[in-house]
Every structure is written in C-alpha cells, then in structure tokens.
Design a protein around this motif. Structure first.
Motif, short mmCIF file in Angstrom:
data_model
loop_
_atom_site.label_atom_id
_atom_site.label_comp_id
_atom_site.label_asym_id
_atom_site.label_seq_id
_atom_site.Cartn_x
_atom_site.Cartn_y
_atom_site.Cartn_z
N GLY A 130 0.81 -1.21 0.00
CA GLY A 130 0.00 0.00 0.00
C GLY A 130 0.85 1.26 0.00
O GLY A 130 2.07 1.21 0.19
N ASN A 131 0.20 2.40 -0.16
CA ASN A 131 0.90 3.67 -0.29
C ASN A 131 1.62 4.12 0.98
O ASN A 131 2.55 4.92 0.93
N SER A 132 1.19 3.63 2.13
CA SER A 132 1.83 4.03 3.38
C SER A 132 3.16 3.31 3.59
O SER A 132 3.96 3.71 4.44
N GLY A 133 3.38 2.24 2.85
CA GLY A 133 4.57 1.44 3.05
C GLY A 133 4.46 0.51 4.24
O GLY A 133 5.43 -0.19 4.58
N SER A 171 -5.27 -2.29 -3.26
CA SER A 171 -5.61 -0.92 -3.61
C SER A 171 -4.59 0.03 -2.97
O SER A 171 -3.98 -0.29 -1.95
N PRO A 172 -4.37 1.22 -3.55
CA PRO A 172 -3.38 2.15 -3.00
C PRO A 172 -3.60 2.48 -1.53
O PRO A 172 -2.64 2.65 -0.77
N GLN A 212 -7.20 -1.77 -11.17
CA GLN A 212 -7.00 -0.41 -11.67
C GLN A 212 -6.99 0.53 -10.47
O GLN A 212 -7.71 0.32 -9.51
N ARG A 213 -6.15 1.54 -10.49
CA ARG A 213 -5.79 2.26 -9.28
C ARG A 213 -6.95 2.99 -8.60
O ARG A 213 -6.91 3.20 -7.38
#
Length: 327
Positions: A130-133, A171-172, A212-213
């Motif tokens: 995910g986007n937070s890492g 998902s992001p 898809q993002r």
C-alpha cells in the motif's frame, strides 16, 4: 494456378496471424541496467523509476528520466537469498522485495530498508504494498492470502482459497485486495473485515490478477485463454481479451491511469496493449531477450504507462524499453 497461388498466400497470412508474428521489436528508447540479466525488476506507476535485483549488482534503484543510478541498496538478507519479486507502492515512495521465505520494505526517499520479515506459513508466490509502506498483502503456496499492517501488527488471514494463491493486488489505500489461485477463483475482498465483495469464477487456475488504481476495474486471467476485465462496482464483465492463442499466460499486468488501456507481459518475451472497453489487442512488442542462454528467452517482469502514447517494459534481460502506443 492463380487461384492456388492466391489461396496459398492467404493461408500463409492466416498462419502468420495465428502464430502472432506481428510483434514490433523497434523500441523508441532502452536502458541497459543489468548486463548479465535480472531475477526481478519493477517499474514505478509513472514509469520514472526502476528497481531491480541481479546476482552481480544486487538491488539497485534507477531514475529512468535522468538515466541515473540513484542508490545501491545491496542485499536483502544476510544469506543473500535471490530476490524474485519487487513491487512499488502506487505513489512510488516505497517498495517491497521478496524471496520465497522473507520480504523487506524499502523507503526509497531515504534509500534504506524499513525492516525484514520472515514468512513460515508457506512459500511467497506474490506480494503487494500500500501507499503508506506499512500495509502488505502476500499470496502463499498454502492457499492463504495474508494482509499485514506492519505498524499495528494486525494480521488478517484470508482463507477463501483452498489451493495455492498465485497472484495478489492491493488498492493504494490498502483497504481492498484481489487474489487469484489454483482453485479457479479470484476474490475481491476487504482487508478491514475479510469480507468477500466479489467472486470471479474461472474454468482453470487463476494466474494473474490486477486492480485499476481508482478501483473501477479488475483483471482476472487464468492459465487457459480467459482473461477478463470486470467492473468492480457492478460485478459485471466489461470485456474479455481477444486472442487466437490457446493460452494467455501473463507474467505482468498494469492498467493505464484512466483505465482505458491494459498492458500485459508474458514469460515468452512479449508485451501487449489492450483496449479495456473492447478487449481487442492494440499493440504487440517483442522485448529484449537474454542472449547467453539457449534458446534465448526473456520474461516481461513489469510494464508501466509513461502516458497513453508510450509504455515501458522491464525484462529478465535487465533491460527497460520504451514503446510507442498508436493513437
């Protein structure tokens, strides 16, 4: 006689089409990042960065726009196990690398590892970040898909699959997961509750899944020739990828940001661009292959859209190439 010749020419054209001979080998640009080949390469979503691993150079981060080596990140673990999976977060700030038994998170802004974690449940088949890492999704050989929040320590085991999980996507924001496995099923599910939101059934083993993002579309593809794009809001089929091939086996898949295009890579050195609305192939490319093996071969590890007019491929030859996408 003329009729026989005409029929022969037509038959040759048909054979060529069925054999997929119309694949371009003329890339617009190339980056030779690992001269002896690579066991894993990933591209950031915007196609600016490449992260790759090779036995000789270990883990390296490249800025493709500047053609510059940004960092030598070294080895993942003290045993120098071979990295076989690399994934960027959607925002490009973090990456996860994995061997069959452990994984590491990398903060690419600081060019350093955030930690190393071992997995004892089964062998790692696929991984996503995910986007937070901090949020990781792992597909395992024992049929489990495991979601882990590395900050809170929360661990959710998704047990709907009854056989090996081959592919996962996250998902992001880390709230939704897609997993596909040997049990012929792909599931779209919540990482907060573990609840199944959509189930997509196939006739054969599901080998590749991709989200898809913005969460509108999903790809599920089996080991036959059924590669299907779904509307996640309705659960309905949008299109099925149209191909003469008996098998559509993918080693990589990525939607364009707007969801109109899909790039897929194969273990046999080919990358294709598809219309998500129609399922028709728009472009086909033959990527660089390893030359020092017999027969020459190349696996497409990743693909990323620089724009809807250009797409990048990353192959096991240690080469990244840029390709033009026709209007």
């Amino acid at each position: 006689m003329m009729r026989i010749i005409s029929h022969s020419v037509l038959w040759l054209i048909v054979i060529s089409l069925l054999n997929g001979c119309f694949f371009s080998t003329n890339s617009e640009k190339r980056w030779d990042l690992a001269v002896d080949g690579s066991t894993a390469i990933a591209l950031s979503r915007d196609a600016r960065f490449a992260l790759l691993y090779s036995k000789q150079q270990h883990l390296q981060l490249w800025d493709l726009n500047q053609n510059e080596l940004l960092a030598r990140l070294g080895i993942q673990d003290p045993e120098q196990n071979i990295i076989s999976l690399i994934r960027f977060s959607d925002n490009g700030r973090f990456a996860v690398t994995a061997t069959q038994t452990n994984f590491a998170i990398w903060d690419l802004g600081w060019s350093q590892s955030s930690g190393l974690w071992s997995v004892s449940d089964g062998l790692i088949q696929d991984i996503a970040l995910g986007n937070s890492g901090d949020e990781v999704l792992i597909g395992l050989s024992n049929g489990k898909a495991i979601f882990i929040d590395l900050v809170t320590g929360r661990r959710l085991e998704f047990l709907a699959h009854v056989e090996k999980v081959n592919s996962v996507a996250l998902s992001p924001n880390g709230k939704y997961a897609l997993s596909g496995g040997n049990d012929h099923n792909a599931y779209f599910w919540s990482t907060e509750s573990g609840q199944i939101l959509r189930q997509f059934e196939h006739q054969q083993r599901v080998g590749t899944v991709e989200l898809q993002r913005d969460g509108r579309l999903a790809l599920t593809s089996d080991t036959g020739n059924n590669a299907i794009i779904w509307d996640l809001h309705t659960g309905e089929r949008v299109s099925q990828l149209s191909s003469w091939s008996r098998q559509l086996i993918f080693s990589a898949a990525r939607f364009s940001d707007d969801g109109t295009l899909l790039a897929t890579g194969s273990p046999s050195s080919r990358m294709m661009i598809w219309s998500t609305a129609s399922g028709k192939r728009i472009e086909g490319y033959e990527v660089e292959m390893l030359k020092d093996v017999r027969p020459p071969r190349g696996v497409v590890y990743d693909a990323a859209f620089e724009s809807n007019q250009r797409v990048l491929s990353a192959s096991s030859a240690g080469v990244v190439q840029a390709w033009k996408v026709s209007e």
